[in-house]
Design a protein around this motif. Structure first.
Motif, PDB file in Angstrom:
ATOM      1  N   ILE A  97       0.828  -1.204   0.000  1.00 50.40           N
ATOM      2  CA  ILE A  97       0.000   0.000   0.000  1.00 50.40           C
ATOM      3  C   ILE A  97       0.867   1.261   0.000  1.00 50.40           C
ATOM      4  N   VAL A  98       1.765   1.362   0.972  1.00 45.47           N
ATOM      5  CA  VAL A  98       2.524   2.598   1.147  1.00 45.47           C
ATOM      6  C   VAL A  98       3.486   2.833  -0.013  1.00 45.47           C
ATOM      7  N   VAL A  99       4.264   1.800  -0.356  1.00 43.79           N
ATOM      8  CA  VAL A  99       5.270   1.972  -1.407  1.00 43.79           C
ATOM      9  C   VAL A  99       4.631   2.287  -2.766  1.00 43.79           C
ATOM     10  N   PRO A 100       3.610   1.544  -3.243  1.00 42.44           N
ATOM     11  CA  PRO A 100       3.016   1.894  -4.543  1.00 42.44           C
ATOM     12  C   PRO A 100       2.398   3.291  -4.567  1.00 42.44           C
ATOM     13  N   ILE A 101       1.702   3.672  -3.493  1.00 40.43           N
ATOM     14  CA  ILE A 101       1.083   4.993  -3.471  1.00 40.43           C
ATOM     15  C   ILE A 101       2.150   6.085  -3.444  1.00 40.43           C
ATOM     16  N   SER A 102       3.216   5.866  -2.696  1.00 42.82           N
ATOM     17  CA  SER A 102       4.289   6.863  -2.633  1.00 42.82           C
ATOM     18  C   SER A 102       4.957   7.042  -3.994  1.00 42.82           C
ATOM     19  N   VAL A 103       5.234   5.926  -4.677  1.00 41.14           N
ATOM     20  CA  VAL A 103       5.860   6.013  -6.005  1.00 41.14           C
ATOM     21  C   VAL A 103       4.941   6.734  -6.982  1.00 41.14           C
ATOM     22  N   ALA A 104       3.629   6.391  -6.945  1.00 42.66           N
ATOM     23  CA  ALA A 104       2.676   7.067  -7.834  1.00 42.66           C
ATOM     24  C   ALA A 104       2.583   8.551  -7.521  1.00 42.66           C
ATOM     25  N   ALA A 105       2.629   8.913  -6.241  1.00 47.79           N
ATOM     26  CA  ALA A 105       2.546  10.329  -5.871  1.00 47.79           C
ATOM     27  C   ALA A 105       3.768  11.102  -6.359  1.00 47.79           C
ATOM     28  N   TYR A 107       5.672  10.402  -8.995  1.00 45.93           N
ATOM     29  CA  TYR A 107       5.551  10.575 -10.436  1.00 45.93           C
ATOM     30  C   TYR A 107       4.479  11.603 -10.780  1.00 45.93           C
ATOM     31  N   ALA A 108       3.361  11.567 -10.051  1.00 44.19           N
ATOM     32  CA  ALA A 108       2.270  12.496 -10.343  1.00 44.19           C
ATOM     33  C   ALA A 108       2.683  13.935 -10.070  1.00 44.19           C
ATOM     34  N   VAL A 109       3.386  14.176  -8.953  1.00 48.54           N
ATOM     35  CA  VAL A 109       3.850  15.533  -8.650  1.00 48.54           C
ATOM     36  C   VAL A 109       4.799  16.023  -9.729  1.00 48.54           C
ATOM     37  N   ASP A 110       5.667  15.144 -10.217  1.00 45.70           N
ATOM     38  CA  ASP A 110       6.596  15.516 -11.276  1.00 45.70           C
ATOM     39  C   ASP A 110       5.850  15.887 -12.554  1.00 45.70           C
ATOM     40  N   SER A 263       1.926  11.668 -19.618  1.00 46.43           N
ATOM     41  CA  SER A 263       1.550  11.735 -18.188  1.00 46.43           C
ATOM     42  C   SER A 263       0.569  10.630 -17.807  1.00 46.43           C
ATOM     43  N   PRO A 264       0.948   9.371 -17.979  1.00 47.51           N
ATOM     44  CA  PRO A 264       0.000   8.286 -17.681  1.00 47.51           C
ATOM     45  C   PRO A 264      -0.311   8.161 -16.188  1.00 47.51           C
ATOM     46  N   VAL A 265       0.652   8.480 -15.324  1.00 52.26           N
ATOM     47  CA  VAL A 265       0.398   8.347 -13.885  1.00 52.26           C
ATOM     48  C   VAL A 265      -0.657   9.349 -13.423  1.00 52.26           C
ATOM     49  N   THR A 266      -0.488  10.594 -13.816  1.00 53.44           N
ATOM     50  CA  THR A 266      -1.462  11.614 -13.428  1.00 53.44           C
ATOM     51  C   THR A 266      -2.833  11.317 -14.005  1.00 53.44           C
ATOM     52  N   LEU A 267      -2.872  10.887 -15.266  1.00 55.94           N
ATOM     53  CA  LEU A 267      -4.163  10.533 -15.871  1.00 55.94           C
ATOM     54  C   LEU A 267      -4.783   9.323 -15.189  1.00 55.94           C
ATOM     55  N   GLY A 268      -3.954   8.381 -14.738  1.00 52.58           N
ATOM     56  CA  GLY A 268      -4.487   7.241 -14.000  1.00 52.58           C
ATOM     57  C   GLY A 268      -5.086   7.665 -12.673  1.00 52.58           C
ATOM     58  N   ILE A 269      -4.425   8.591 -11.954  1.00 48.86           N
ATOM     59  CA  ILE A 269      -4.973   9.096 -10.690  1.00 48.86           C
ATOM     60  C   ILE A 269      -6.285   9.842 -10.933  1.00 48.86           C
ATOM     61  N   ILE A 270      -6.318  10.651 -11.979  1.00 52.09           N
ATOM     62  CA  ILE A 270      -7.561  11.366 -12.310  1.00 52.09           C
ATOM     63  C   ILE A 270      -8.671  10.372 -12.646  1.00 52.09           C
ATOM     64  N   THR A 271      -8.340   9.327 -13.382  1.00 55.12           N
ATOM     65  CA  THR A 271      -9.346   8.310 -13.720  1.00 55.12           C
ATOM     66  C   THR A 271      -9.853   7.617 -12.462  1.00 55.12           C
TER      67      THR A 271
END
Length: 385
Positions: A97-105, A107-110, A263-271
């Protein structure tokens, strides 16, 4: 001597100038009242000094409730050693939970930083209408006109942002930088959450037993029904909507990356966030598919649309009916308000805390209506002759 003392005691007491003696007067604040006020003061002081730990504690409780069935199986495998079980469970939470969400965050901030930088440059110099936008069937010409009106000339994008959000684009950029600089605070919150989660796993059953004793004293004959709403909500409504939304964001984010979307990570979070709203996920991947087709990647756009449709059909027909609602049958509207309001108030944690609070409100309302109906039934049965 004894007779003289007896005569002195039998004499009428002399009147006192300042009223009755202290031991004959009642206290201004009784001991019970003083103890109650002292208890209220201690509770308020505790809330004041420890309110900063509310978010990590709630996050630990939510994760502990949601994973408790798996944790009980883990305890059975290791022979009931709670300290070892709590350690293993916490490490599993960190890994999955923590590691995947942190990595996604990260990338999304970038990616969002790049978006905001592009927006500032576009606001400064303007931007020509993209070719792919004008090639969208039926709406391309109109979209090109809107782009030229609101984005094309210098300063237009800032005016649009000011109109929509009430803030200028420079303030939004500085806000993004502040969010990126608050990583240390987020790390401390995460650390406190993991420490709390360890003790929730290790001493959770003792805590629940103590809360049950106190709850039955405060809400006799009702505590069991109301208190069990929390784990049922987390295991059904929250899992059914929140976790499925996260899963759709991950799956479709990977599909965006495979299709070559920027920006697939940000679009994935938005989805994933849009998946909380009925029809939000189909709208998201449809718009991305249209972008791919209009930009010349027709095969990738069509494949993304087909994959999103199949994935959404499988989720809606198999997983969602089994998870959403569950044994508590929480209506959709309170669940939706709990999710959206929770995210707006508490961020990602609000995905879990919001529905729990709404479930408690619904449970209290139903309990109230049950009492009103029972009293009405007794009144209708017992009528005066």
């Amino acid at each position: 001597m004894q007779s003289r003392n007896r005569e002195r005691n039998e004499l009428a007491p002399e009147p006192r100038l300042l009223g009755r003696a202290a031991h004959e007067r009642s206290a201004l604040v009784g001991p019970i009242s003083a103890a109650r006020w002292l208890l209220v003061f201690v509770l308020l002081a505790g809330v004041y000094f420890f309110h900063g730990f509310l978010v990590p504690v709630l996050a630990a409780l939510v994760i502990g409730f949601a994973s408790w069935p798996i944790y009980r199986r883990l305890l059975a495998l290791i022979g009931g050693n709670r300290t070892l079980g709590a350690t293993i469970a916490t490490l599993l939470v960190i890994s999955f939970i923590v590691v995947p969400i942190s990595v996604a965050a990260v990338y999304a901030v970038d990616e969002v930083h790049s978006w905001v930088a592009w927006a500032i440059e576009t606001n400064r110099f303007g931007a020509a209408v993209p070719l792919w936008l004008t090639q969208i069937p039926a709406a391309g010409v109109w979209l090109g006109q809107q782009w030229a009106k609101y984005v094309g000339h210098p300063g237009a994008l800032g005016e649009l942002v000011q109109l929509v959000s009430g803030s200028n684009i420079g303030n939004i950029y500085r806000g993004v930088l502040v969010v990126g600089a608050s990583a240390f605070t987020s790390f401390l919150t995460l650390l406190f959450m993991l420490i709390t989660l360890f003790f929730v796993y290790r001493d959770g059953e003792k805590l629940v037993g103590q809360l049950d004793k106190l709850g039955e004293r405060i809400f006799p004959m009702r505590w069991e029904r109301v208190s069990r709403i929390v784990p049922l909500t987390i295991s059904s409504t929250v899992t059914g909507m929140g976790v499925i939304a996260i899963g759709e964001g991950i799956v479709l984010g990977i599909a965006y990356w495979l299709a070559g979307v920027p920006s697939p990570v940000t679009l994935g979070i938005i989805t994933g966030l849009m998946a909380l709203i009925p029809g939000g996920a189909p709208l998201s991947f449809t718009l991305v598919s249209v972008y791919l087709v209009a930009s010349g990647s027709s095969v990738a756009g069509l494949a993304l649309f087909v994959w999103g449709t199949v994935e959404l059909f499988i989720v809606d027909k198999t997983l969602r009916p089994r998870l959403v609602g569950g044994p508590i049958k929480l209506p959709f509207l309170p669940t939706f308000f709990g999710l959206v309001g929770g995210v707006k108030t508490m961020g990602f944690l609000g995905l879990f805390v919001g529905p729990v609070l709404m479930a408690l409100l619904v449970a209290i309302w139903r309990e109230w209506m049950r009492e009103v109906s029972a009293q009405a039934a007794e009144t209708s049965i017992i009528k005066p002759a």
